[in-house]
Design a protein around this motif. Structure first.
Motif, PDB file in Angstrom:
ATOM      1  N   UNK A 151      43.283  48.350  40.805  1.00  0.00           N
ATOM      2  CA  UNK A 151      44.319  48.238  41.825  1.00  0.00           C
ATOM      3  C   UNK A 151      44.516  49.565  42.545  1.00  0.00           C
ATOM      4  N   UNK A 152      45.115  49.466  43.732  1.00  0.00           N
ATOM      5  CA  UNK A 152      45.406  50.675  44.511  1.00  0.00           C
ATOM      6  C   UNK A 152      46.224  51.660  43.683  1.00  0.00           C
ATOM      7  N   UNK A 153      47.247  51.158  43.007  1.00  0.00           N
ATOM      8  CA  UNK A 153      48.107  52.032  42.200  1.00  0.00           C
ATOM      9  C   UNK A 153      47.318  52.691  41.071  1.00  0.00           C
ATOM     10  N   UNK A 154      46.365  51.971  40.496  1.00  0.00           N
ATOM     11  CA  UNK A 154      45.553  52.527  39.413  1.00  0.00           C
ATOM     12  C   UNK A 154      44.619  53.610  39.933  1.00  0.00           C
ATOM     13  N   UNK A 155      43.990  53.378  41.089  1.00  0.00           N
ATOM     14  CA  UNK A 155      43.132  54.404  41.678  1.00  0.00           C
ATOM     15  C   UNK A 155      43.940  55.641  42.039  1.00  0.00           C
ATOM     16  N   UNK A 156      45.130  55.436  42.580  1.00  0.00           N
ATOM     17  CA  UNK A 156      45.972  56.579  42.958  1.00  0.00           C
ATOM     18  C   UNK A 156      46.399  57.394  41.745  1.00  0.00           C
ATOM     19  N   UNK A 157      46.550  56.713  40.609  1.00  0.00           N
ATOM     20  CA  UNK A 157      46.957  57.402  39.375  1.00  0.00           C
ATOM     21  C   UNK A 157      45.756  57.865  38.556  1.00  0.00           C
ATOM     22  N   UNK A 158      44.528  57.605  39.069  1.00  0.00           N
ATOM     23  CA  UNK A 158      43.297  57.912  38.337  1.00  0.00           C
ATOM     24  C   UNK A 158      43.324  57.268  36.947  1.00  0.00           C
ATOM     25  N   UNK A 159      43.866  56.057  36.920  1.00  0.00           N
ATOM     26  CA  UNK A 159      43.968  55.283  35.687  1.00  0.00           C
ATOM     27  C   UNK A 159      42.923  54.175  35.720  1.00  0.00           C
ATOM     28  N   UNK A 160      41.850  54.359  34.968  1.00  0.00           N
ATOM     29  CA  UNK A 160      40.739  53.408  34.965  1.00  0.00           C
ATOM     30  C   UNK A 160      40.670  52.634  33.644  1.00  0.00           C
ATOM     31  N   UNK A 161      41.812  52.478  32.993  1.00  0.00           N
ATOM     32  CA  UNK A 161      41.826  51.836  31.682  1.00  0.00           C
ATOM     33  C   UNK A 161      41.639  50.322  31.762  1.00  0.00           C
ATOM     34  N   UNK A 162      41.975  49.711  32.895  1.00  0.00           N
ATOM     35  CA  UNK A 162      41.835  48.257  33.036  1.00  0.00           C
ATOM     36  C   UNK A 162      40.357  47.890  33.163  1.00  0.00           C
ATOM     37  N   UNK A 163      39.980  46.690  32.707  1.00  0.00           N
ATOM     38  CA  UNK A 163      38.582  46.247  32.844  1.00  0.00           C
ATOM     39  C   UNK A 163      38.167  46.172  34.309  1.00  0.00           C
ATOM     40  N   UNK A 164      36.918  46.469  34.566  1.00  0.00           N
ATOM     41  CA  UNK A 164      36.377  46.486  35.926  1.00  0.00           C
ATOM     42  C   UNK A 164      35.250  45.468  36.064  1.00  0.00           C
ATOM     43  N   UNK A 165      34.966  45.103  37.302  1.00  0.00           N
ATOM     44  CA  UNK A 165      33.860  44.181  37.577  1.00  0.00           C
ATOM     45  C   UNK A 165      32.499  44.842  37.417  1.00  0.00           C
ATOM     46  N   UNK A 166      32.487  46.160  37.151  1.00  0.00           N
ATOM     47  CA  UNK A 166      31.238  46.894  36.914  1.00  0.00           C
ATOM     48  C   UNK A 166      31.224  47.504  35.514  1.00  0.00           C
ATOM     49  N   UNK A 167      31.972  46.897  34.607  1.00  0.00           N
ATOM     50  CA  UNK A 167      32.004  47.398  33.227  1.00  0.00           C
ATOM     51  C   UNK A 167      30.616  47.373  32.596  1.00  0.00           C
TER      52      UNK A 167
END
Length: 269
Positions: A151-167
């Motif tokens: 999410x935008x908020x996650x990118x802004x916080x440099x928080x990449x803990x959520x699963x991604x479509x490129x995991x």
């Protein structure tokens, strides 16, 4: 093992499929099949909005991309292409079927045809591949938005803990999200090297106050968020490139995107 999906540039409007409507919240859940209720007579908090705008000329970029792939490989290697022909007012192929077809049987049949084909191609990859969901946005930032589901908020916080479509690809290459998004073989940096602004990239690592699309239903369903090694990435091309700059700019972007995706794919897949 590369698939390009273009779900929102269809122009056909079938008369016997009604236009999609806003939904109504019932017990906190959006219902898009309640034809007896008119959202115009409801409080805004009880309305579930939909988007029906077309991603104008996104399919032209897809076709230019495909043609350039063929040229670069002497017609030996090129991506699978699935391009929706039906207008988004009738079916939205980048939403779940409830919101996308709103209970109409013909709309549901066409929706299922599109997704059955996506699944068929994806399954043919044998467990390793890449799905690109190609879109257009009108954010007036002249920047390509690359969506990995953060999410935008996650990118802004440099928080990449959520699963991604490129995991999957990050796991295979033992890359951190930072290395994948901002390294030398990253889509954002490769687009920037060709003269196109991109988010995220080393130049702009997060959206900040800019508008940003993180990736929709297709990216969520057909990537590696829930496991496996078939990844998915949403690419949102700005209106400045798709149509405001004329057909040559559109075509040039498609050709350069083909070269970028070819290098990206050959490196990671």
């Amino acid at each position: 093992n590369l698939l390009i999906s273009v779900p929102h540039d269809g122009e056909i409007k079938i008369e016997n499929i009604p236009d999609r409507r806003f939904g109504v919240k019932e017990n906190g859940v959006c219902n898009y099949n309640t034809q007896s209720l008119d959202p115009k007579n409801l409080d805004s908090k009880d309305i579930c909005k939909i988007v029906v705008g077309r991603d104008t000329f996104a399919s032209d970029i897809g076709r230019s991309l495909n043609n350039e792939f063929r040229r670069l490989t002497d017609d030996r290697k090129y991506p699978h292409m699935i391009i929706a022909q039906l207008h988004r007012t009738k079916v939205d192929f980048n939403r779940d079927i409830h919101q996308a077809a709103q209970g109409h049987p013909i709309a549901e049949e066409i929706y299922n045809d599109y997704h059955d084909l996506l699944k068929e191609v994806r399954n043919s990859f044998g467990g390793l591949g890449l799905v690109i969901d190609l879109h257009g946005q009108n954010h007036k930032q002249n920047s390509t938005e690359i969506g990995y589901l953060w999410r935008k908020s996650e990118l802004n916080a440099f928080d990449y803990s959520a699963p991604s479509s490129v995991s999957g690809v990050m796991q295979r290459f033992r890359l951190s999200p930072t290395e994948f998004m901002f390294g030398g073989v990253s889509l954002g940096n490769m687009l920037e090297a060709e003269g196109y602004r991109a988010i995220p990239s080393s130049r702009q690592m997060s959206p900040g106050k800019d508008k940003y699309y993180r990736g929709g239903f297709i990216t969520q369903e057909y990537g590696s968020r829930d496991g496996g090694f078939v990844d998915a990435i949403q690419i949102e091309v700005p209106s400045e490139i798709r149509y405001e700059g004329g057909p040559e700019l559109n075509s040039e972007y498609g050709r350069k995107l083909a070269r970028i995706l070819k290098d990206f794919f050959e490196y990671y897949y």
